[in-house]
Design an enzyme around this catalytic site. Structure first.
Site, PDB file in Angstrom:
ATOM      1  N   GLN A  97     -10.867   2.596   8.976  1.00 51.82           N
ATOM      2  CA  GLN A  97     -11.278   2.543  10.394  1.00 51.82           C
ATOM      3  C   GLN A  97     -11.032   1.204  11.086  1.00 51.82           C
ATOM      4  O   GLN A  97     -10.584   1.188  12.283  1.00 51.82           O
ATOM      5  CB  GLN A  97     -12.878   2.610  10.445  1.00 51.82           C
ATOM      6  CG  GLN A  97     -13.227   4.272   9.879  1.00 51.82           C
ATOM      7  CD  GLN A  97     -14.544   4.463   9.648  1.00 51.82           C
ATOM      8  OE1 GLN A  97     -15.379   3.742  10.600  1.00 51.82           O
ATOM      9  NE2 GLN A  97     -14.996   5.018   8.878  1.00 51.82           N
TER      10      GLN A  97
ATOM     11  N   VAL B 244       0.903  -1.247  -0.206  1.00 54.67           N
ATOM     12  CA  VAL B 244      -0.096   0.010   0.007  1.00 54.67           C
ATOM     13  C   VAL B 244       0.737   1.084  -0.024  1.00 54.67           C
ATOM     14  O   VAL B 244       0.508   2.398   0.156  1.00 54.67           O
ATOM     15  CB  VAL B 244      -1.049  -0.265   1.241  1.00 54.67           C
ATOM     16  CG1 VAL B 244      -0.232   0.591   2.134  1.00 54.67           C
ATOM     17  CG2 VAL B 244      -2.520   0.386   0.824  1.00 54.67           C
TER      18      VAL B 244
ATOM     19  N   ARG C 112      26.858 -16.855  -9.237  1.00 53.64           N
ATOM     20  CA  ARG C 112      27.656 -18.305  -8.866  1.00 53.64           C
ATOM     21  C   ARG C 112      28.803 -18.334 -10.099  1.00 53.64           C
ATOM     22  O   ARG C 112      29.752 -18.998 -10.017  1.00 53.64           O
ATOM     23  CB  ARG C 112      27.000 -19.384  -8.817  1.00 53.64           C
ATOM     24  CG  ARG C 112      26.052 -19.390  -7.550  1.00 53.64           C
ATOM     25  CD  ARG C 112      25.435 -20.617  -7.307  1.00 53.64           C
ATOM     26  NE  ARG C 112      24.147 -20.715  -6.627  1.00 53.64           N
ATOM     27  CZ  ARG C 112      24.272 -20.511  -5.042  1.00 53.64           C
ATOM     28  NH1 ARG C 112      25.626 -20.348  -4.640  1.00 53.64           N
ATOM     29  NH2 ARG C 112      23.257 -20.211  -4.607  1.00 53.64           N
TER      30      ARG C 112
ATOM     31  N   CYS D  76      24.792  -8.940 -15.493  1.00 47.64           N
ATOM     32  CA  CYS D  76      24.873 -10.337 -14.889  1.00 47.64           C
ATOM     33  C   CYS D  76      24.562 -11.503 -15.855  1.00 47.64           C
ATOM     34  O   CYS D  76      25.016 -11.722 -16.627  1.00 47.64           O
ATOM     35  CB  CYS D  76      24.161 -10.473 -13.517  1.00 47.64           C
ATOM     36  SG  CYS D  76      24.676 -11.568 -12.209  1.00 47.64           S
ATOM     37  N   PHE D  77      23.305 -12.128 -15.450  1.00 48.32           N
ATOM     38  CA  PHE D  77      22.988 -13.152 -16.542  1.00 48.32           C
ATOM     39  C   PHE D  77      23.106 -12.724 -17.840  1.00 48.32           C
ATOM     40  O   PHE D  77      23.703 -13.388 -18.737  1.00 48.32           O
ATOM     41  CB  PHE D  77      21.725 -13.822 -16.345  1.00 48.32           C
ATOM     42  CG  PHE D  77      21.475 -15.153 -16.513  1.00 48.32           C
ATOM     43  CD1 PHE D  77      22.332 -16.260 -16.824  1.00 48.32           C
ATOM     44  CD2 PHE D  77      20.114 -15.763 -16.779  1.00 48.32           C
ATOM     45  CE1 PHE D  77      22.330 -17.462 -16.985  1.00 48.32           C
ATOM     46  CE2 PHE D  77      20.016 -16.894 -17.232  1.00 48.32           C
ATOM     47  CZ  PHE D  77      20.965 -17.811 -17.299  1.00 48.32           C
TER      48      PHE D  77
ATOM     49  N   ILE E 100      -1.251 -12.811  11.551  1.00 48.73           N
ATOM     50  CA  ILE E 100      -0.501 -13.626  12.716  1.00 48.73           C
ATOM     51  C   ILE E 100       0.894 -13.422  12.816  1.00 48.73           C
ATOM     52  O   ILE E 100       1.483 -13.446  13.741  1.00 48.73           O
ATOM     53  CB  ILE E 100      -0.847 -15.003  12.471  1.00 48.73           C
ATOM     54  CG1 ILE E 100      -2.630 -15.291  12.722  1.00 48.73           C
ATOM     55  CG2 ILE E 100      -0.174 -15.764  13.536  1.00 48.73           C
ATOM     56  CD1 ILE E 100      -2.879 -16.627  12.316  1.00 48.73           C
TER      57      ILE E 100
ATOM     58  N   ASP F 220      12.549  -2.872  -0.435  1.00 48.05           N
ATOM     59  CA  ASP F 220      12.193  -1.736   0.211  1.00 48.05           C
ATOM     60  C   ASP F 220      13.679  -1.074   0.463  1.00 48.05           C
ATOM     61  O   ASP F 220      13.685   0.139   0.644  1.00 48.05           O
ATOM     62  CB  ASP F 220      11.276  -1.822   1.423  1.00 48.05           C
ATOM     63  CG  ASP F 220       9.716  -1.829   0.865  1.00 48.05           C
ATOM     64  OD1 ASP F 220       9.418  -1.183   0.014  1.00 48.05           O
ATOM     65  OD2 ASP F 220       8.900  -2.566   1.466  1.00 48.05           O
TER      66      ASP F 220
ATOM     67  N   THR G  47     -13.931   4.831   3.755  1.00 49.86           N
ATOM     68  CA  THR G  47     -13.030   4.978   4.996  1.00 49.86           C
ATOM     69  C   THR G  47     -13.197   3.692   5.679  1.00 49.86           C
ATOM     70  O   THR G  47     -12.129   3.527   6.853  1.00 49.86           O
ATOM     71  CB  THR G  47     -13.281   6.406   5.804  1.00 49.86           C
ATOM     72  OG1 THR G  47     -14.402   6.397   6.236  1.00 49.86           O
ATOM     73  CG2 THR G  47     -13.011   7.476   4.661  1.00 49.86           C
TER      74      THR G  47
ATOM     75  N   GLU H 265      22.835  -1.352 -11.130  1.00 47.98           N
ATOM     76  CA  GLU H 265      21.328  -0.755 -10.714  1.00 47.98           C
ATOM     77  C   GLU H 265      21.275  -0.670  -9.297  1.00 47.98           C
ATOM     78  O   GLU H 265      20.790   0.335  -8.706  1.00 47.98           O
ATOM     79  CB  GLU H 265      20.313  -1.445 -11.125  1.00 47.98           C
ATOM     80  CG  GLU H 265      20.022  -2.981 -10.440  1.00 47.98           C
ATOM     81  CD  GLU H 265      20.908  -4.127 -11.068  1.00 47.98           C
ATOM     82  OE1 GLU H 265      21.894  -3.828 -11.657  1.00 47.98           O
ATOM     83  OE2 GLU H 265      20.461  -5.408 -10.961  1.00 47.98           O
TER      84      GLU H 265
ATOM     85  N   HIS I  75      26.202  -5.810 -10.678  1.00 47.24           N
ATOM     86  CA  HIS I  75      24.858  -5.122 -11.084  1.00 47.24           C
ATOM     87  C   HIS I  75      24.743  -3.500 -10.695  1.00 47.24           C
ATOM     88  O   HIS I  75      24.708  -3.098  -9.616  1.00 47.24           O
ATOM     89  CB  HIS I  75      23.846  -5.741  -9.858  1.00 47.24           C
ATOM     90  CG  HIS I  75      23.390  -6.970 -10.359  1.00 47.24           C
ATOM     91  ND1 HIS I  75      22.125  -7.472 -10.657  1.00 47.24           N
ATOM     92  CD2 HIS I  75      23.838  -8.148  -9.846  1.00 47.24           C
ATOM     93  CE1 HIS I  75      22.077  -8.812 -10.733  1.00 47.24           C
ATOM     94  NE2 HIS I  75      23.158  -9.237 -10.179  1.00 47.24           N
TER      95      HIS I  75
ATOM     96  N   GLY J 268      19.116 -12.997 -14.179  1.00 46.96           N
ATOM     97  CA  GLY J 268      18.283 -14.214 -14.097  1.00 46.96           C
ATOM     98  C   GLY J 268      19.053 -15.581 -13.988  1.00 46.96           C
ATOM     99  O   GLY J 268      20.152 -15.539 -13.663  1.00 46.96           O
TER     100      GLY J 268
HETATM  101  N1  GLN Z   1      22.566 -17.091 -12.869  1.00 46.05           N
HETATM  102  C1  GLN Z   1      23.806 -16.365 -12.927  1.00 46.05           C
HETATM  103  C2  GLN Z   1      24.716 -16.827 -12.097  1.00 46.05           C
HETATM  104  O1  GLN Z   1      24.554 -17.323 -10.802  1.00 46.05           O
HETATM  105  C3  GLN Z   1      23.437 -14.880 -12.947  1.00 46.05           C
HETATM  106  C4  GLN Z   1      22.818 -14.364 -11.828  1.00 46.05           C
HETATM  107  C5  GLN Z   1      22.302 -13.070 -11.809  1.00 46.05           C
HETATM  108  O2  GLN Z   1      21.933 -12.692 -13.227  1.00 46.05           O
HETATM  109  N2  GLN Z   1      21.977 -12.277 -10.904  1.00 46.05           N
HETATM  110  O3  GLN Z   1      25.776 -16.420 -12.205  1.00 46.05           O
END
Ligand code: GLN
Length: 542
Positions: free
Chosen positions: A201, A23, A472, A391-392, A157, A79, A197, A520, A518, A364
């Protein structure tokens, strides 16, 4: 029980949620963090996730959204990414507390005999551990104020021990040192044109039932609320009207702090906790928001991945694009390309190429969608439109190059094809021994050495940068000579001599850059990641 630390001097804001999850508690927390830090306070923000996973690392992004990676190698809730982007500073993995971590510590201590024969219970042992962890973050960082967002919704819970712990913190830290904000949704019924609302409440009653009286309510709504709705909510919250705030839908999340500042949320918090009212310095933030909202020239970016149906799976990348674009006067339009659809012939890689000005090959894991990504990489490489692989995305750019330029048709990553005769991407020997999935990837900030004269170098203009990782697999160094002879340029190296970034020379391609790290995760509105700046600049043609 020496380890028990009680909140003594700290100041805390607790954020609870009502009616629905998702939310906007995270953005409210991040906004308030910015508003207080721009008044000069040292602010920390903590996210509590009541699930039993120890961290978000083992969770499917489809269910939970992106796994955010902190500088110290934590795999956290997304977050934490919002907090870092709004606060403009690195947070620790300790800022994401889960039920899994709490029980892990309590049970470990019980096994060691630390509880000296006591019956170990939710109250006080679990609640004490929760308070200890919150306090530890506040104390270690010498925070003036720590904002704690409690994930989920009141009435869940699994959230109860956390709400009980923060209820106790009000007593222990003192009324004047704590501030409770309840964020809840007021739905709009389009058929009758009514603003409802009642759900707010009810969530307020639920909060009071467990002993928490909020000091402010932030009402989420589609449209701005009218005075009548505000008045009703104030009455049921037992609060003056001025303590009810409205966060209505806006297109640009970076405007939210300005909206809440106008309404006086941070002023109220500041006067309670610090007994004064100061002016924030929001000039850079306002300037950024202005740029963001005035950028009008569209650039279309193909987002190629296998979790495209839940956009939050790639949240930090989306945000990095959004907050980098304004600096080049462009507004990004995302063209989501589900790589599984390409593989299954439901979407043509050529269509993706035609519909976008550039592509990001998203991170990925696993087999699904891989061939679709490789096909898109080929199109963008051959067609000369900007491509950024992350990465991937970098690993598959290497596979594509090995297959189509080196002619190693069966080249692959061993993640997808363990039997490939040409494992151009492979596991490091130390990763081969690992049998536990949680927290065992190459994680967090690692130094990357940049190679002078490359595009990557020109973006940072530094020899050594710290960037975050989560992987990895690695480029197999035994194929490196062949790849480089065929035209791939390695523009970044790890300290251990692993490939951190590859690119094609400018004369061959306007922008073809892929990173094992990464970028980002460290991109922020007021300091966009250099890699994204390079990509967006090449799209904007400026
Ligand atoms: N699967 C790939 C690895 O483990 C890339 C991981 C990723 O894109 N964060 O190296």
């Amino acid at each position: 029980m020496k380890r028990r630390r009680m909140p003594s001097s700290g100041k805390y804001v607790f954020i609870t949620g009502g009616v629905l999850s998702s939310v906007g508690k995270g953005l409210t927390t991040a906004s308030l963090a910015l508003l207080l830090s721009s008044r000069g306070y040292n602010v920390q923000a903590i996210k509590i996730d009541p699930y039993i996973n120890v961290d978000a690392g083992t969770m499917n992004p489809y269910m939970h959204g992106e796994v955010f990676v902190t500088e110290d190698g934590g795999e956290t809730d997304l977050d934490i990414g919002h907090y870092e982007r709004f606060l403009g500073k690195n947070l620790s993995k300790k800022n994401n507390i889960t039920t899994g971590q709490i029980y892990f510590s309590v049970i470990e201590r019980e096994r060691k005999g630390d509880y000296l024969g006591q019956t170990v219970q939710v109250i006080p042992h679990v609640t004490d551990e929760i308070k200890r962890r919150i306090t530890e973050v506040a104390e270690d960082s010498h925070a003036d104020v720590t904002i704690v967002e409690i994930g989920g919704t009141v009435g869940d819970i699994e959230g109860l021990p956390f709400l009980e712990a923060v209820r106790q913190m009000r007593l222990e830290a003192g009324f004047g040192n704590t501030f409770f904000i309840h964020v809840a949704l007021s739905p709009y019924l389009p058929t009758t044109g009514e603003q409802k609302t009642k759900p707010v409440q009810h969530s307020l009653y639920e909060l009071r039932r467990i002993g928490v009286q909020p000091d402010a309510v932030v009402v989420r709504s589609h449209h701005p609320l009218d005075g009548e709705a505000i008045g009703k909510i104030a009455l049921h919250a037992t609060l003056p009207r001025n303590n009810v705030f409205n966060s209505y839908d806006i297109d640009n999340i970076y405007r939210l702090p300005l909206l809440l500042e106008e309404q006086g949320l941070a002023r109220l918090v500041e006067s309670r906790l610090f007994g004064r009212s100061t002016k924030p310095d929001l000039s850079s933030w306002e300037q950024f928001v202005g740029l963001y909202e005035s950028a009008s020239r569209k650039v279309r970016i193909a987002m190629v991945g296998k979790y495209t149906k839940l956009r939050d799976s790639y949240l930090s990348i989306v945000e990095a694009v959004k907050h980098t674009s304004p600096y080049y006067g462009v507004r990004p339009e995302f063209v989501w390309a589900e790589s599984t659809d390409i593989e299954q012939g439901k979407l043509e890689a050529g269509e993706v190429f035609d519909s976008a000005d550039g592509a990001i090959i998203l991170p990925g894991f696993g087999v699904r969608g891989v061939e679709g990504k490789i096909e898109v990489i080929r199109r963008f490489r051959e067609g000369g439109k900007p491509l950024l692989g992350i990465c991937f995305g970098m690993q598959l750019a290497v596979v594509e190059y090995a297959r189509n330029v080196l002619g190693l048709k069966s080249a692959h990553t061993t993640e997808v094809d363990p039997e490939t005769p040409h494992p151009v991407i492979d596991l490091l020997p130390e990763q081969k021994k690992i049998d536990r999935m949680g927290g065992t990837m190459r994680l967090g900030a690692r130094p990357v050495k940049l190679v002078k004269g490359t595009t990557l170098w020109s973006l940072y203009e530094k020899e050594l940068v710290l960037e975050r990782h989560r992987h990895r697999y690695e480029v197999n160094l035994s194929y490196l000579d062949k790849l480089q002879d065929a035209g791939i340029v390695v523009s970044g190296w790890s300290e251990e001599g692993l490939v951190e970034a590859i690119e094609l020379p400018k004369r061959e391609h306007p922008f073809f850059l892929a990173t094992q790290f990464h970028p980002e995760f460290k991109s922020r509105p007021l300091s966009p990641a250099p890699v994204f700046s390079g990509f967006i600049r090449s799209l904007a043609g400026v």
